[in-house]
Design an enzyme around this catalytic site. Sequence first.
Site, PDB file in Angstrom:
ATOM      1  N   SER A 174       0.853  -1.287   0.225  1.00  0.00           N
ATOM      2  CA  SER A 174       0.107   0.195   0.068  1.00  0.00           C
ATOM      3  C   SER A 174       1.381   1.329   0.114  1.00  0.00           C
ATOM      4  CB  SER A 174      -1.052   0.187   0.913  1.00  0.00           C
ATOM      5  OG  SER A 174      -2.533   0.840   1.094  1.00  0.00           O
ATOM      6  N   ASP A 270      -8.208  -3.470  -7.438  1.00  0.00           N
ATOM      7  CA  ASP A 270      -8.213  -2.745  -5.962  1.00  0.00           C
ATOM      8  C   ASP A 270      -8.307  -2.951  -5.352  1.00  0.00           C
ATOM      9  OD1 ASP A 270      -4.632  -1.652  -4.222  1.00  0.00           O
ATOM     10  OD2 ASP A 270      -6.027  -0.874  -4.074  1.00  0.00           O
ATOM     11  N   HIS A 338      -6.528  -5.444  -1.795  1.00  0.00           N
ATOM     12  CA  HIS A 338      -5.782  -4.418  -0.989  1.00  0.00           C
ATOM     13  C   HIS A 338      -4.393  -5.079  -0.349  1.00  0.00           C
ATOM     14  CE1 HIS A 338      -2.830  -0.528  -1.626  1.00  0.00           C
ATOM     15  NE2 HIS A 338      -3.975  -0.573   0.102  1.00  0.00           N
TER      16      HIS A 338
END
Length: 394
Positions: A174, A270, A338
Site C-alpha cells: 500500500s 484494487d 488490497h
Amino acid sequence: MAGSRLGQWPCLVVCILILFKAEGASIPITIVETAVSRGAVCLDGSPPGYHFDKGSGSGIDNWLVHMEGGGWCESVESCVSRRDTFRGSSSKMEKTMGFSGILGSKQAANPDFYNWNRIKVRYCDGSSFTGDVEAVDPETKLYFRGERVWQAVIDELLAKGMQNARNAILSGCSAGGLAAILHCDKFQSLLPATARVKCVSDAGYFIHGTDISGGSRIESFFGQVVKTHGSAKNLPASCTSKMNPELCFFPQYVAQTMRTPLFIINSAYDSWQIKNILAPTAVDSKKEWKDCKLDLKKCSASQLQTVQDYRAQFLKAVNTGLGSSSTRGLWIDSCYAHCQSGSVSTWLNDKSPEVGDTKMGKAVGDWFYDRSAMEKIDCPYPCNPTCVSVDSES
C-alpha cells in the site's frame, strides 16, 4: 473531512487479518533512539522503529526490507488525527509483530526468502517516507520527517550487515508499496555494486486515474500530501526534472526512469483504488456506489462496466510506466483485494490466488532469481475462481 478519509489507512483491515495469520515467533520492535538527534522522527517526535528477524544459513547475507503501509495525511488536520496513534507515534506501536507471507520464516511457505534477514519498517510519518520539513509548528507539534526516518532506519540496517548484502529486496504494501517504488533506486545505490538488488511493490501502484465524475481527485489529494510534507525535494529527480513534482508521487511517472528492476503485485481491481480513486465518497454524493464498492457482485451493469474501464486505465498505467523492460515483473490478479503479499493465505499455499497457474510467492521468487521472465496478468473479473477466499476478506 473528505480529504482525510481518502487517506485513511488503506491496508488497515488486511493488516489486521495478516496479524492474526502471522506465522512463527513474534518479532520485537527495535526503536532507533539515535535517530532523534538527526531529526528523524515520527509525526509526534518519537523515534522510528522496525522489526528485525535475523537471517541464517544461506540467507545470512540476503536482506528483505519491507515498508509498512497505512495511507497518508494530506493536511495538518489529518496529520494531527493520526499523530497520537500507531500511525504517528512509535510509543503507540505494538511491541512485537508476527511475520508471514513474503516475510515468513517457514521454508515450505516462503522457500526463496524464509532464511533472509527480514525487516518490517514501521510507518509513522504519513507521507510514504518522503517528507522533510525542518520547522515544527509549536501549536500542533507535528514533525514531517518521513524521508529522514527512512534514511535513519536504512543506515542502521547497513551498519548491522546490509552493507555486505549479496541479495536485497526493498518491498512494501500500500503506502509502503508506493514508498518501495519511490525509494527503489536510492536503496540500490546504497548497496554493493555486486549485489543483486530489486524492488517489489504490493498494492502500491496507485494510478493517476479518472474518477466517476470525470475528474482526478487523487491528483489533488497526492498534491496536498507532497505540499504538506515538503516531499518534492525527496521524490526521484529523474522524474521531478521532467514534470510537476507532485505528479512524481504516481508510480506510472516514476517507473519510466527507474534503473532498478521492479516487480508489481497488484489487483487490477484494487479495492482501495476502486473506493478512493474511481468512486471517492466526495464525488459519490448520492452514495450510488456504496454497495458496489463493498462487493463487486452488487454492482449494476453500468457500474461494472465502469469498473472494467478502470481496469483498462490501470493496465495502461502499468505499461506506460514499466514499458517493455526485460527487468520488469508483473503479477496482476482480478481479485477485489488490497495488499496480498503479507499473508500466508495469499502468498504461497494451497488456497492462494493464482494467475496463469502461478501463485504470487513463486512468481516473485522466479523473477528475483532470474529463473524465468514473469509477467502474469489475469483475465477480467469475475473470471478467476481462485479469488474466492481473497474477495471474502476485502
